[in-house]
Every structure is written in C-alpha cells, then in structure tokens.
Scaffold this motif. Sequence first.
Motif, PDB file in Angstrom:
ATOM      1  N   ARG A 327      81.544  51.731  81.368  1.00 45.82           N
ATOM      2  CA  ARG A 327      81.345  50.300  81.192  1.00 45.82           C
ATOM      3  C   ARG A 327      79.896  50.004  80.821  1.00 45.82           C
ATOM      4  NH1 ARG A 327      83.360  47.628  86.520  1.00 45.82           N
ATOM      5  NH2 ARG A 327      82.150  49.371  87.377  1.00 45.82           N
ATOM      6  N   VAL A 328      79.686  48.782  80.383  1.00 46.75           N
ATOM      7  CA  VAL A 328      78.374  48.367  79.869  1.00 46.75           C
ATOM      8  C   VAL A 328      77.738  47.348  80.795  1.00 46.75           C
ATOM      9  CG1 VAL A 328      77.354  46.930  78.037  1.00 46.75           C
ATOM     10  CG2 VAL A 328      78.715  48.940  77.444  1.00 46.75           C
ATOM     11  N   ARG A 329      76.426  47.414  80.885  1.00 51.69           N
ATOM     12  CA  ARG A 329      75.653  46.428  81.640  1.00 51.69           C
ATOM     13  C   ARG A 329      75.327  45.277  80.688  1.00 51.69           C
ATOM     14  NH1 ARG A 329      73.928  48.796  86.398  1.00 51.69           N
ATOM     15  NH2 ARG A 329      72.490  47.075  86.714  1.00 51.69           N
ATOM     16  N   TRP A 330      75.973  44.137  80.869  1.00 48.25           N
ATOM     17  CA  TRP A 330      75.860  42.999  79.957  1.00 48.25           C
ATOM     18  C   TRP A 330      74.669  42.120  80.348  1.00 48.25           C
ATOM     19  CZ3 TRP A 330      79.143  41.734  75.761  1.00 48.25           C
ATOM     20  CH2 TRP A 330      80.167  42.661  75.535  1.00 48.25           C
ATOM     21  N   TRP A 331      73.494  42.687  80.139  1.00 43.36           N
ATOM     22  CA  TRP A 331      72.230  41.972  80.326  1.00 43.36           C
ATOM     23  C   TRP A 331      71.400  42.146  79.055  1.00 43.36           C
ATOM     24  CZ3 TRP A 331      71.653  39.541  85.048  1.00 43.36           C
ATOM     25  CH2 TRP A 331      72.443  40.009  86.106  1.00 43.36           C
ATOM     26  N   ARG A 332      70.623  41.130  78.718  1.00 45.07           N
ATOM     27  CA  ARG A 332      69.600  41.268  77.674  1.00 45.07           C
ATOM     28  C   ARG A 332      68.258  41.198  78.380  1.00 45.07           C
ATOM     29  NH1 ARG A 332      72.381  37.251  73.289  1.00 45.07           N
ATOM     30  NH2 ARG A 332      72.053  35.843  75.053  1.00 45.07           N
ATOM     31  N   ARG A 333      67.627  42.348  78.465  1.00 39.96           N
ATOM     32  CA  ARG A 333      66.389  42.462  79.224  1.00 39.96           C
ATOM     33  C   ARG A 333      65.181  42.441  78.309  1.00 39.96           C
ATOM     34  NH1 ARG A 333      67.021  46.900  83.959  1.00 39.96           N
ATOM     35  NH2 ARG A 333      64.831  47.143  83.330  1.00 39.96           N
ATOM     36  N   ASN A 334      64.116  41.890  78.847  1.00 41.04           N
ATOM     37  CA  ASN A 334      62.840  41.832  78.140  1.00 41.04           C
ATOM     38  C   ASN A 334      62.397  43.224  77.704  1.00 41.04           C
ATOM     39  OD1 ASN A 334      60.131  41.440  77.381  1.00 41.04           O
ATOM     40  ND2 ASN A 334      59.446  41.243  79.497  1.00 41.04           N
ATOM     41  N   ASP A 335      62.345  44.158  78.654  1.00 41.91           N
ATOM     42  CA  ASP A 335      61.822  45.484  78.347  1.00 41.91           C
ATOM     43  C   ASP A 335      62.689  46.211  77.325  1.00 41.91           C
ATOM     44  OD1 ASP A 335      63.832  45.572  80.258  1.00 41.91           O
ATOM     45  OD2 ASP A 335      62.905  47.123  81.477  1.00 41.91           O
ATOM     46  N   CYS A 336      64.001  46.194  77.512  1.00 41.63           N
ATOM     47  CA  CYS A 336      64.888  46.916  76.596  1.00 41.63           C
ATOM     48  C   CYS A 336      64.791  46.378  75.175  1.00 41.63           C
ATOM     49  CB  CYS A 336      66.332  46.843  77.097  1.00 41.63           C
ATOM     50  SG  CYS A 336      66.616  47.712  78.657  1.00 41.63           S
ATOM     51  N   ASN A 337      64.670  45.069  75.026  1.00 40.45           N
ATOM     52  CA  ASN A 337      64.594  44.500  73.686  1.00 40.45           C
ATOM     53  C   ASN A 337      63.262  44.816  73.014  1.00 40.45           C
ATOM     54  OD1 ASN A 337      66.916  42.419  72.704  1.00 40.45           O
ATOM     55  ND2 ASN A 337      66.914  42.634  74.934  1.00 40.45           N
ATOM     56  N   GLY A 338      62.163  44.687  73.744  1.00 38.44           N
ATOM     57  CA  GLY A 338      60.872  45.035  73.153  1.00 38.44           C
ATOM     58  C   GLY A 338      60.796  46.493  72.750  1.00 38.44           C
ATOM     59  N   GLU A 339      61.317  47.367  73.606  1.00 36.39           N
ATOM     60  CA  GLU A 339      61.297  48.802  73.304  1.00 36.39           C
ATOM     61  C   GLU A 339      62.217  49.134  72.131  1.00 36.39           C
ATOM     62  OE1 GLU A 339      60.591  50.691  77.733  1.00 36.39           O
ATOM     63  OE2 GLU A 339      62.414  49.566  77.341  1.00 36.39           O
ATOM     64  N   ALA A 340      63.383  48.481  72.079  1.00 37.48           N
ATOM     65  CA  ALA A 340      64.312  48.741  70.976  1.00 37.48           C
ATOM     66  C   ALA A 340      63.726  48.301  69.639  1.00 37.48           C
ATOM     67  CB  ALA A 340      65.643  48.032  71.232  1.00 37.48           C
ATOM     68  N   ALA A 341      63.009  47.181  69.630  1.00 36.84           N
ATOM     69  CA  ALA A 341      62.366  46.738  68.394  1.00 36.84           C
ATOM     70  C   ALA A 341      61.403  47.802  67.889  1.00 36.84           C
ATOM     71  CB  ALA A 341      61.631  45.417  68.632  1.00 36.84           C
ATOM     72  N   ALA A 342      60.647  48.402  68.808  1.00 35.47           N
ATOM     73  CA  ALA A 342      59.699  49.452  68.416  1.00 35.47           C
ATOM     74  C   ALA A 342      60.415  50.678  67.890  1.00 35.47           C
ATOM     75  CB  ALA A 342      58.828  49.824  69.612  1.00 35.47           C
ATOM     76  N   ALA A 343      61.469  51.104  68.572  1.00 33.26           N
ATOM     77  CA  ALA A 343      62.201  52.300  68.147  1.00 33.26           C
ATOM     78  C   ALA A 343      62.775  52.123  66.750  1.00 33.26           C
ATOM     79  CB  ALA A 343      63.310  52.613  69.153  1.00 33.26           C
ATOM     80  N   MET A 344      63.314  50.941  66.474  1.00 33.86           N
ATOM     81  CA  MET A 344      63.880  50.676  65.149  1.00 33.86           C
ATOM     82  C   MET A 344      62.787  50.647  64.078  1.00 33.86           C
ATOM     83  SD  MET A 344      67.224  50.141  65.276  1.00 33.86           S
ATOM     84  CE  MET A 344      68.468  49.889  66.548  1.00 33.86           C
ATOM     85  N   ALA A 345      61.701  49.958  64.371  1.00 35.48           N
ATOM     86  CA  ALA A 345      60.643  49.797  63.372  1.00 35.48           C
ATOM     87  C   ALA A 345      60.015  51.136  63.007  1.00 35.48           C
ATOM     88  CB  ALA A 345      59.577  48.832  63.900  1.00 35.48           C
ATOM     89  N   LEU A 346      59.747  51.954  63.997  1.00 35.21           N
ATOM     90  CA  LEU A 346      59.106  53.234  63.728  1.00 35.21           C
ATOM     91  C   LEU A 346      60.072  54.205  63.045  1.00 35.21           C
ATOM     92  CD1 LEU A 346      56.296  54.437  64.156  1.00 35.21           C
ATOM     93  CD2 LEU A 346      57.131  55.442  66.283  1.00 35.21           C
ATOM     94  N   ALA A 347      61.343  54.175  63.472  1.00 28.96           N
ATOM     95  CA  ALA A 347      62.335  55.048  62.840  1.00 28.96           C
ATOM     96  C   ALA A 347      62.570  54.670  61.385  1.00 28.96           C
ATOM     97  CB  ALA A 347      63.646  54.999  63.618  1.00 28.96           C
ATOM     98  N   ALA A 348      62.364  53.402  61.040  1.00 31.13           N
ATOM     99  CA  ALA A 348      62.529  52.980  59.648  1.00 31.13           C
ATOM    100  C   ALA A 348      61.622  53.787  58.733  1.00 31.13           C
ATOM    101  CB  ALA A 348      62.233  51.492  59.514  1.00 31.13           C
ATOM    102  N   ARG A 349      60.407  54.048  59.201  1.00 29.98           N
ATOM    103  CA  ARG A 349      59.475  54.847  58.402  1.00 29.98           C
ATOM    104  C   ARG A 349      59.754  56.338  58.541  1.00 29.98           C
ATOM    105  NH1 ARG A 349      53.490  56.128  59.103  1.00 29.98           N
ATOM    106  NH2 ARG A 349      53.517  54.934  61.061  1.00 29.98           N
ATOM    107  N   ALA A 350      60.032  56.771  59.767  1.00 27.78           N
ATOM    108  CA  ALA A 350      60.231  58.206  59.990  1.00 27.78           C
ATOM    109  C   ALA A 350      61.480  58.724  59.293  1.00 27.78           C
ATOM    110  CB  ALA A 350      60.311  58.483  61.489  1.00 27.78           C
ATOM    111  N   LEU A 351      62.537  57.912  59.261  1.00 23.02           N
ATOM    112  CA  LEU A 351      63.798  58.323  58.649  1.00 23.02           C
ATOM    113  C   LEU A 351      63.966  57.799  57.227  1.00 23.02           C
ATOM    114  CD1 LEU A 351      66.212  57.722  61.674  1.00 23.02           C
ATOM    115  CD2 LEU A 351      65.282  59.910  60.889  1.00 23.02           C
TER     116      LEU A 351
END
Length: 734
Positions: A327-351
């Motif tokens: 099952r999934v934890r249906w929360w939108r957390r500050n930390d998870c969203n900020g970290e996910a934005a970074a992971a996506m942005a950096l992977a855009a260049r790396a990949l």
Amino acid sequence: MREVQTSDPPNLRYMLALMLGLAGTAAPDVPPPVHARVAFACAPDNDLYRAACGAFKHRLTRFSSADRAMDAVPRGGAVLILGDRYPERRTDLPPDLYVKAQVRGLRLYVEYPSHGPGIEAGKPIRGVWERAVVASDAFGDALPKLRILGIHGCRAIPARSDCPDIVLARVAGFDTALFGLPERAWPLLYQPEDGVIVATTKLSGFITGRYAPTDAWSEVWRHILGRLMPSMRIPELRWTPIVAPSYARDARVPAHAETSALRRAIEWFFNSRMLVHPDWAHVYDKDASAWYERIGPAPGRDWPCGDGSLGVLEGFDSAIEWDGSQRVRWWRRNDCNGEAAAAMALAARALRKPDLRRIAGNIGDFLYERSILSHGKRDDPADPAYGLIGWNDVTRYHGDMDGYGVYYGDDQARSMLGMLLAASELKTDRWDRRLMRCLLANLRLTGVNGFQPNRIDTAPLEATGWRAYRDSTAMSFSPHYQSYMWACYLWAYRQTGHRPFLDRASTGIRHMMEAYPDRWQWVGSRQIERSRMLLCLAWLVRVADTPEHRAWLRRIAGDLLAAQDPSGGIYELLAEPGTNQLPPPASNEAYGTAEIPIIQTDDDRAGDLLYACNFAAIGLHEAAAATGDPFYARASDRLYAFLVRAEVRSRARPELDGAWFRAFDLKRWDYWASSGDAGWGAWCIESGWNQTWISITLSLRKLKTSLWEATERSAVAKHLETELRAMGDPQVRP
C-alpha cells in the motif's frame, strides 16, 4: 465437466504392478515414480506446485478437486490440497476426506481448510505485527525453534494444537524470537494425527506473497514434503523471487550499471504513479482521509501518471499484502517533494532526458507556489512561523501523523537542499526568495549554541514566539535532526557571506564533535547519526579547510566505515543501552509500537538504506570532492557497488522496480530485517530520503561533480536584505 489430469499417465510397468498388488501379488521392487505417488489439488499457477515440478524435474499430477486428487494416487501416496481461494474463502473439503485418507493409507497436506482436526469456528485471524515463528524442533538445525519467518498479510483459521510446528505470534527479534513465544499464539502448521498436516493459512503462496527470508522457505517445504513422502529424497525447491536484488553479491555487473540504476530509479516515480494526476486527485483529497494514517491501495497501474503539477506522494508503506502488493502512504510531504524535484532536475542532465526538467519545475512550483505548505501563516511576516514550510499538506486529519503545523529541522533542510539543487539545474531564480526566507526562518529558530529543537510545533511556537528559540541555550546531540540544517547554513554562508549562518553552524558542529561519542543522542543506531554528520563536516572543510575540521570528518567517516561490509554495504550498529532514543523493542509487546532500528542486536548484519546508507552515499561523495582524499572516494565506490546490486528488480511488480527498500540483509543478500518500526519498516520506500539521495548521488557521480559545485551559481543572495527586514531580527544581522 470431465476432469483432465495434467501429468503424463502412469507407465505400463506401474499399472501392472498396481493390478498385481490388488490381486495379492507382491509388487516389483522398483518404486513408482514420484508423479504417480503424489497429487496436487490446486490451480495450475500455484507457487508450490510450479516450484515442486521444477524441483522434481517432472510435471506432477494436478487436479482441481480434492476427490479426484485422492483417487489418483495409490496406497501410501500423498495429496496436497492447497488454498486457492485464500484469503476470501476457506478450502472446500469433502466431509469424509480424512476418513477416506486414513482408510486408503494416504498422507494429506491441507491449507486453509473448511474443516478438519483441530480446526475451530470463527473468523480468520489477520496478522498485523504478528510473524510466523518456528515453535518446535521439527525442522532441526536448518530452522531452529524460535526462528522468525515472514508470512505477509497473513490470515489464519482458528485452530487448536498442543504442539504446532509454526505459529503466528507478535515477537521481537531479527532472526530469533528473542523473548520467546507469547501466550497468545495461533497455530499455522501442525500435525494433528499421523499422515495429516494442516496449515491454517496459505503457505503455498510463498512466491507471490513474497514470504521471507527466501532461504528459510525452501527448508519449510523440504520438511513438509519429506513428511508426506518419507521414503523419498526431497530435492531443494529453487525459485526466483518476484522481487529481488538487481545483482547477486558476487555477480559481475556491466560497465553501465550505475547509469542503468539511475534510469530505473527515476522511472520508478512514473511506474509507481507517485506523481499525482488530476484524474485521481480526488483519491488524495477525499478517499485517503478515511484510511488509517492515510495508508491505502496504490494507484492503479492503468491510472495516468501526473507531471509533477500536483506534487509527489510519500511512497510505499512497509507492510506487504498476501498477494505481494504494497500500500501507499497518501501524503505530500515537504521533504519528499523538494528532494524529488532535485532528483528529476539532475537526472535530466545526467541521463540526457530534457523532459525531466519540466517535471522537476512542476514539482518545485507545486511546493513553493501552489501548495498550502508554503502559504497561510507562513506567508505572514508577523507570524513566528513566517518562512517555514509545513511537514505535509493535510489539514483535516486527526491521527498521529498530523503534520501540517509541524516543523522538523532535518526535513526542512533536506527540502531546501533539494530545491536549491533543482533551481541550479533548471537555471531559474523563481524560487530563490522563498529559499532565502526559509533559510532565515530556520536561522532565527536556532539557539545560541547552534541547535534547534528536534521538532517544533505550531502551538508552542505561537505561544512563546521565535525569540525564545533564538535565545535558547539548549543542545540536542543528534545529527539526525541537526546536521543537515548546518549544511544548509554553510551553503548559505558561501552564497551570501552572512556571518550568522557560519557562526550558528560552526558553533553547533563544534559542540556536536566535542560530545562525540559519549553524549550523542543516538536515534535508532550509531550509523544513522554518523552518516548524517558527513555532509556538514565535508562542507565545513569547504568553508574553512583546517586540520581540525579534516580530522573531525575523518574520525566520523572512519568509525562509520569500520562497519562497511565487503560487499560495500554499511551495516547497522546499536548504541549502548540507555543512550538510544529509539532502541530495539525490549519485549514482544513493544514490537510495532514505536520507531525502532531494523536490527535487534549487533550480530544482525543489515544495512539501513532509509536512514544511513543513503546519507552515507551523498556524505562520502561530498567528502571526497571537498578533500581530494582517496579514502572517501574508495569508500564511496564500494558503497555504490552495493547500492547498484541492492536496487529492486521486478517484472511482476513494476511499481517496485528500480526502488530501494529500507532494509537489506547483508548475510543473506535478501530483503529481510526486524520490521517492527511503527511508521517505516523494512520494506518501505520513500519518494524522498532513500530514493532521491541515492539517485542524486548517482547523477553527481555520472556528471563528475558535487552538490557543492553544482549549486555554486545560485542567486539567492540578492534576497537577503529584503528578507532580513521582513524577519525583523537584529540578532541575525552581521
């Protein structure tokens, strides 16, 4: 409908022997083949049936009814009647099944039965924190008494047995029920009479249900089949788990393994539907509010995936269901969203996937511009919470996880680190003012010794005002809560030259290192705290490269890496009793009632990828870049060799493929641990935390840069004076 037998018919020699035996003539000394002496009553895709066919290297006899299966085997044969309708319905058995088996001298194994010796009336027991435990010496040294097994999402029929072999019970421990069996335990496997074995649950769903650890279940089945066929040599059942590490411990990995691991880690966000889509946003807004702790069914595989505009879900809960789903934890957390934005942005260049830039930008805009996390009182300069960002965006939840008005310094810090990295990669300044506001908001809540409270709640903050926090002399010697905020302050000092950032960070770090290790407040384990300390120490060397600062970094890293396994994984080590804020459970009753480590004793060799290995990954990477010392680079390489191997690979469960679970058993090379953490157990996956920081460091390694270097061109400094005036705090001025 005419029953179809799915094995080859018995050979002529055996048929002749059977007829002679019925006529009173001695049978030949050649025993009939196994497929003639055992029959299964089950569906063709049953896990046990398929694994047994592979082990015996023959397609075994299978029928869809118990009667037909019993008619197919001779005297002395065995029949396995499996729980195909589990957990919705018990297995229907003929009324005279047990009598018929006794008369014909057949051995029986029945699962989840409608009736039978020892079976009682009543609804099935549903395991929550309960695990399977070996309760007898029947399995010998292979599975000694009190050995713990995982039967996920277990439902068990009430039954009586004076000497069960396996029971369902709430026990504390990693491999062994350290405090013995509690009085309340339910039989799962027992032998009520000669020739009859009863399982009150579906043991045969061990592959689909992801029963753990894998090696133990092979022994369980060798024992059961050995009882059913005592004159035969039972081969070991071998199977490929449907959710498994990407590579074996000693497997040779391809040259592109890190790039592949990064690509799959980013794809996980889309395959798991972690990005909320407008078509099913109502599930988040309405349905999830009715679920306990907002933990509910995962988004469907056929649901559309969002583009980040509505944020990112927290991730998967640790509990595994009977069918292998989570099952999934249906929360939108500050930390998870900020970290996910970074992971996506950096992977855009790396990949070289520019579309990920748009996703990263949408997540950042959601967090800082559209989400209520950043607004309300936090937009009011007169409010003491001005500039902060809430823990999650749920305002109408009244359970224990309510976090809209809660501020953890470590979560605030990781979110800011993510957002400043995302802004740098996207070359945008649209979040800079909000970032500076958040940095200063936290600075004015940091006391004179450089520490914040581990958690700040709205009520006391409004009651006392921010000055009480700024003037406090309290100290909390827990890097888990404190150190990433110091990393933010050191970064902010590099960008702005604003001296209070450096003073608060360097003062806090000095106090922390002077308290090491005797006065540290360990949160779960020693490794959790040590791994968190690496980043701020590496950046302190960046800001002030002194022998003392390098010695601090080397000391923490050296103590952490003393527990680096040959595979590269870093295993957990407990703190001394009385010094651990989140110790292992001290009784069976305590299991599942609090946040706990994934180990019970230091003999348990498990790596924690949610709280330790993931932060060690970015910390060692930054230490290598800051110092140029190959000591850190070699350790980082070894750790990433482990992380690439430990990444989840699963075709059957694409929503899990490319993820990292919290726990990894380094001895077994399997996903196993003590999973009694009340919030984030052994099989949880966070969209922030483990998934993002491992991904971010993979990208940094591929791009041959560091987090410090990748963010050096930020323009947040231009908002310093404006936000200082808004804060109205003369004591955070140079």
